[in-house]
Design an enzyme around this catalytic site. Structure first.
Site, PDB file in Angstrom:
ATOM      1  N   ASP A  78      51.990  34.110  28.828  1.00 45.62           N
ATOM      2  CA  ASP A  78      52.295  33.276  29.984  1.00 45.62           C
ATOM      3  C   ASP A  78      53.514  33.812  30.751  1.00 45.62           C
ATOM      4  O   ASP A  78      54.494  34.248  30.149  1.00 45.62           O
ATOM      5  CB  ASP A  78      52.595  31.860  29.462  1.00 45.62           C
ATOM      6  CG  ASP A  78      52.847  30.870  30.568  1.00 45.62           C
ATOM      7  OD1 ASP A  78      51.913  30.648  31.353  1.00 45.62           O
ATOM      8  OD2 ASP A  78      53.961  30.331  30.647  1.00 45.62           O
ATOM      9  N   GLU A 129      49.514  36.968  32.406  1.00 43.15           N
ATOM     10  CA  GLU A 129      49.486  35.950  33.445  1.00 43.15           C
ATOM     11  C   GLU A 129      50.667  36.248  34.356  1.00 43.15           C
ATOM     12  O   GLU A 129      51.798  35.845  34.097  1.00 43.15           O
ATOM     13  CB  GLU A 129      49.594  34.537  32.848  1.00 43.15           C
ATOM     14  CG  GLU A 129      49.238  33.453  33.857  1.00 43.15           C
ATOM     15  CD  GLU A 129      50.417  32.677  34.412  1.00 43.15           C
ATOM     16  OE1 GLU A 129      50.255  31.998  35.428  1.00 43.15           O
ATOM     17  OE2 GLU A 129      51.520  32.739  33.841  1.00 43.15           O
TER      18      GLU A 129
HETATM   19  C1  GLC Z   1      52.253  29.503  33.784  1.00 39.09           C
HETATM   20  C2  GLC Z   1      51.267  28.385  33.516  1.00 39.09           C
HETATM   21  C3  GLC Z   1      51.679  27.173  34.287  1.00 39.09           C
HETATM   22  C4  GLC Z   1      53.083  26.783  33.876  1.00 39.09           C
HETATM   23  C5  GLC Z   1      54.039  27.960  34.019  1.00 39.09           C
HETATM   24  C6  GLC Z   1      55.330  27.668  33.343  1.00 39.09           C
HETATM   25  O1  GLC Z   1      52.226  29.921  35.086  1.00 39.09           O
HETATM   26  O2  GLC Z   1      49.972  28.796  33.860  1.00 39.09           O
HETATM   27  O3  GLC Z   1      50.795  26.120  34.095  1.00 39.09           O
HETATM   28  O4  GLC Z   1      53.531  25.718  34.646  1.00 39.09           O
HETATM   29  O5  GLC Z   1      53.527  29.116  33.395  1.00 39.09           O
HETATM   30  O6  GLC Z   1      55.147  27.700  31.954  1.00 39.09           O
END
Ligand code: GLC
Length: 651
Positions: free
Chosen positions: A284, A326
């Site tokens: 993430d 991500e």
């Molecule tokens: C990522 C997740 C999102 C979250 C962010 C902070 O982008 O997909 O949902 O709010 O991280 O953890």
């Protein structure tokens, strides 16, 4: 290659290995460690080499990897070996994913196990179960604020249930994807709690400052991620009376990767979940891993080095496990998360194709593929042995993350164009049937992102209210068209739970004070299984969408040209409403599939000579792999009906 310094360090580490590790027969581990150690050493030294305890930290890192290897089951070790032999396994066109919240989709993990036949019915063979680790019940950011990385949230289930789920999926060749939230912990995580009690060791796990001086310097160049709900990037913590860096929500404390203890802990956690059966780990918010004064604190070189190091370490302990990056950042930056090279300096095998996602939404709003075409032209080439995750919706907002230069090249002015898109999707634009809501509106910059379910954004919700059959058809066709694009583009299509049955916005989030400030909850539904049943009833909305996707998935799996080996050529269709590209079978270059999507409400034509060099095949031989039909022709042009796509092949 023989590199004296790293080899002598490795020898020292080997001599001093703890007896519990030494006594194990872990031949494969040592082979891989030897093969990867030069790289691990170089990266670890670059990041932490100036510390007096560098040697001990390197020892700890190797022991952490070894212990997780010892814990790895024989079955998973065997899978590692098979995947090493067939290292391109994930580039195959057979993979189709779905992302879901286990509580939203099924209630809990045990019920989720009973839903596996649903995935099989549709053809899904990669399931991303969104964050399941323990988190506070209030401040959870949908599970992305973790309070214990080694426990599953009790609202969702237990590790034993997860192990059963992983087993059941593996038996059916379905991949399991789990999240590891690398960038921050919840402020209720033990490390944060101990930091709040004044333990310096744990304050050092985060960015903690006694005065505003350094935070102010950071703020000069750091953007705000959640400007409405969590303005600024630092939070004042009473008791210790210090500022803590909190880039996302004020209860999400950013981890400090300047500290090797943090790196080693997080590496251990990745391997821990790999050992619980994750085939793929979604990392993430990777763009944020390294903070530097004077920068945006995103996409820093060190963030990439951390990921390279994680990949190298993972390849030693669990080489069959893939990483998803991500990184929802600018198009030129995203591709960097694959790494610099497929073998050296590799990072994540898979990355979210946020650019394609946002461009598809532009095409929906404008009914025109000009920016989509231009944006894809500018998308940097992807590495070999790396693949995109292509998606239309996910649990997050839609950011209009395309490039201003591309917007101009497509003939628009960036500021008004972005404004138009927000107005369009939030239903403020005349003739728009979209029912989205703004997310993350920044009063200072005027920026905003968009929340809303796929079905509601393409007008299904409004069409149903108006009981307008034509509008309902258009919305369904748009849903199918968008899936036709992500299934054939190249990469792994990732469906979002509920979209396959046309789930509209869920407005109940406003009644829950833990959710009401965050419009993303309107597209994080509680899955309606009664509605899902309607997929079996002829000609219902659910049936039409579900059957279309099911067919598409089946056809995709049988079409080698849809495997992802950098085998896509963009085509200039000469018609701005059409997006068109050619996919080439990597094993037989003459086997091609021409993909064309019409984003307009009217039929559009494409000259046949653009499709196939004259003389090679007769137009009569063209057929659509998806529908099995011959496309309509008028004079020498192919006619593409409104909101339809073709996957054309010459027989
Ligand atoms: C990522 C997740 C999102 C979250 C962010 C902070 O982008 O997909 O949902 O709010 O991280 O953890």
């Amino acid at each position: 290659m023989y590199e004296q310094v790293s080899h002598s360090l490795l020898n020292e580490i080997m001599t001093e290995l703890k007896p519990d590790i030494k006594s194990e027969n872990i031949r494969h581990f040592y082979t891989r460690l030897g093969a990867n150690f030069y790289s691990i050493y170089t990266l670890f030294h670059y990041l932490y080499g100036d510390r007096d305890d560098f040697r001990q930290q390197a020892q700890r890192l190797v022991e952490t990897m070894a212990r997780q290897y010892i814990l790895r089951s024989d079955e998973l070790k065997q899978l590692d070996i098979e995947r090493e032999r067939d290292h391109n396994w994930f580039l195959n066109q057979q993979w189709v994913g779905m992302a879901l919240y286990s509580d939203g989709f099924a209630g809990d993990l045990t019920t989720l196990i009973t839903k596996v036949p649903y995935f099989q019915d549709l053809g899904i063979n990669m399931v991303h179960v969104m964050p399941i680790m323990a988190c506070p019940s209030g401040h959870s950011d949908g599970g992305y604020a973790v309070s214990n990385y080694r426990e599953i949230d009790r609202r969702v289930g237990t590790k034993e249930q997860l192990d059963i789920l992983a087993q059941e999926l593996r038996k059916r060749d379905i991949l399991l994807t789990l999240d590891v939230v690398l960038n921050h912990t919840s402020d209720e995580h033990e490390w944060a709690l101990r930091a709040k009690q004044g333990e310096e060791k744990y304050q050092d796990y985060y960015y903690v400052f006694p005065h505003r001086e350094i935070p102010d310097m950071f703020e000069q160049t750091m953007p705000e991620i959640f400007p409405e709900t969590a303005p600024g990037n630092f939070t004042w913590v009473e008791g210790i009376d210090k500022w803590v860096m909190t880039v996302f929500k004020n209860y999400q404390w950013d981890l400090n990767y300047n500290n090797p203890a943090v790196f080693i802990e997080m590496m251990d956690i990745i391997l821990f979940w790999a050992n619980h059966g994750a085939d793929i780990v979604r990392l993430d918010a990777v763009a944020f891993l390294w903070k530097k004064i004077g920068s945006t604190c995103q996409n820093e070189r060190e963030a990439h080095l951390i990921l390279q190091l994680m990949k190298d370490c993972c390849q030693v302990t669990a080489p069959g496990v893939l990483f998803i990056a991500e990184a929802i950042v600018a198009p030129v930056e995203v591709a960097k998360y694959f790494g610099e090279d497929a073998i050296h300096a590799k990072e994540c095998e898979i990355a979210y194709n946020a650019t394609f996602m946002a461009l598809l939404w532009d095409a929906v709003a404008t009914k025109c593929a000009r920016l989509l075409d231009q944006g894809i032209k500018s998308l940097p080439d992807k590495l070999e042995r790396a693949t995109w995750l292509n998606y239309i919706r996910c649990h997050d907002d839609i950011g209009l993350g395309f490039d201003d230069a591309d917007i101009r090249l497509a003939g628009y002015d960036p500021i008004p164009h972005r404004r138009f898109l927000i107005d369009y999707f939030t239903g403020d634009y005349k003739n728009s049937f979209a029912r989205g809501k703004p997310f993350g509106h920044n009063a200072k910059t005027g920026d905003a992102r968009i929340s809303g379910s796929l079905a509601s954004l393409v007008g299904l919700e409004v069409a149903l209210e108006r009981r307008d059959p034509k509008e309902i058809d258009d919305a369904i066709d748009t849903i199918i068209l968008l899936h036709g694009m992500i299934m054939s583009f190249g990469g792994i299509p990732l469906l979002y739970y509920g979209d396959e049955i046309g789930t509209t916005n869920d407005y109940r989030y406003v009644e829950d004070e833990r959710k009401s400030g965050d419009t993303r909850w309107m597209h994080r539904p509680t899955f309606d299984w009664d509605k899902a049943e309607l997929r079996n009833k002829h000609n219902t909305i659910e049936n039409r969408i579900f059957e279309a996707l099911k067919k598409m998935i089946a056809v995709r799996k049988e079409t080698p040209a849809f495997a992802d080996f950098n085998n896509r050529e963009l085509r200039d269709s000469g018609n701005p409403h059409l997006f068109s590209f050619c996919r080439i079978n990597p094993y037989h270059a003459s086997d091609r599939v021409l993909v064309v999507g019409n984003f307009d409400a009217r039929p559009q034509h494409m000259e046949i000579d653009d499709i196939i060099p004259t003389g090679v095949v007769q137009q009569a031989q063209l057929h659509d792999l998806y529908s099995g039909e011959k496309p309509a022709m008028f004079k020498n042009a192919l006619v593409i009906p409104p909101y339809r796509f073709y996957w054309l092949q010459a027989r």
